[in-house]
Motif scaffolding. Sequence first.
Motif, mmCIF file in Angstrom:
data_model
loop_
_atom_site.group_PDB
_atom_site.id
_atom_site.type_symbol
_atom_site.label_atom_id
_atom_site.label_comp_id
_atom_site.label_asym_id
_atom_site.label_seq_id
_atom_site.Cartn_x
_atom_site.Cartn_y
_atom_site.Cartn_z
ATOM 1 N N TYR A 7 0.842 -1.194 0.000
ATOM 2 C CA TYR A 7 0.000 0.000 0.000
ATOM 3 C C TYR A 7 0.876 1.242 0.000
ATOM 4 N N GLY A 8 0.373 2.282 -0.642
ATOM 5 C CA GLY A 8 1.026 3.577 -0.562
ATOM 6 C C GLY A 8 1.959 3.887 -1.717
ATOM 7 N N VAL A 9 2.626 2.919 -2.273
ATOM 8 C CA VAL A 9 3.595 3.179 -3.333
ATOM 9 C C VAL A 9 2.875 3.172 -4.682
ATOM 10 N N GLN A 10 2.903 4.277 -5.387
ATOM 11 C CA GLN A 10 2.260 4.367 -6.694
ATOM 12 C C GLN A 10 3.292 4.405 -7.829
ATOM 13 N N ASP A 11 4.525 4.684 -7.508
ATOM 14 C CA ASP A 11 5.596 4.741 -8.502
ATOM 15 C C ASP A 11 6.208 3.348 -8.629
ATOM 16 N N PRO A 12 6.193 2.751 -9.846
ATOM 17 C CA PRO A 12 6.722 1.389 -9.999
ATOM 18 C C PRO A 12 8.201 1.260 -9.621
ATOM 19 N N ARG A 13 8.947 2.367 -9.637
ATOM 20 C CA ARG A 13 10.361 2.288 -9.255
ATOM 21 C C ARG A 13 10.532 2.050 -7.763
ATOM 22 N N GLY A 14 9.491 2.280 -6.980
ATOM 23 C CA GLY A 14 9.565 2.071 -5.537
ATOM 24 C C GLY A 14 8.743 0.888 -5.075
ATOM 25 N N SER A 15 8.341 0.045 -6.007
ATOM 26 C CA SER A 15 7.482 -1.078 -5.648
ATOM 27 C C SER A 15 8.237 -2.403 -5.749
ATOM 28 N N ARG A 16 7.504 -3.480 -5.494
ATOM 29 C CA ARG A 16 8.084 -4.820 -5.596
ATOM 30 C C ARG A 16 7.690 -5.444 -6.930
ATOM 31 N N LEU A 17 8.519 -6.348 -7.402
ATOM 32 C CA LEU A 17 8.246 -7.089 -8.622
ATOM 33 C C LEU A 17 8.239 -8.571 -8.282
ATOM 34 N N VAL A 18 7.208 -9.272 -8.700
ATOM 35 C CA VAL A 18 7.105 -10.705 -8.451
ATOM 36 C C VAL A 18 7.102 -11.412 -9.797
#
Length: 137
Positions: A7-18
């Motif tokens: 939750y909270g992260v909208q920028d893909p550079r700050g998110s997780r990748l599965v």
Amino acid sequence: HGVRRVYGVQDPRGSRLVLHGWFASPEPFYDGPLETEAVESALTDVLDPLMESLGDHDVFPQLTGHMAVCMYAPGAGGKASKVRVLTESMRVHPSEEDPAGAREVVARAVLEALAECEFPASETGEDTFIVLPLQFE
């Protein structure tokens, strides 16, 4: 396995990748009464000339990537049935003008060749299900 929602992260550079998929080199899969040698022999009869022709980039577009195809070897013997692409991740060489068309041309050639694959009859008369991973380099 499960992955917790972020939750909270909208920028893909700050998110997780599965990533889901194969973590080892893909191998052919056969499920049915035909012996591995019979399946491989029938496939080799069409794959060897197919791969040689796909290597001619004056005729076929240059691609890299993976394609997985499935089909059935009929229990009564004969040509493959229900041949279809399960998935593909092919990338077209930058020199190709029509990337979608290039992938379609190669997929059609693969499906048409595999549909001509002749399998022997199985001892039980039951079909054999085949998944064939193809790697293009």
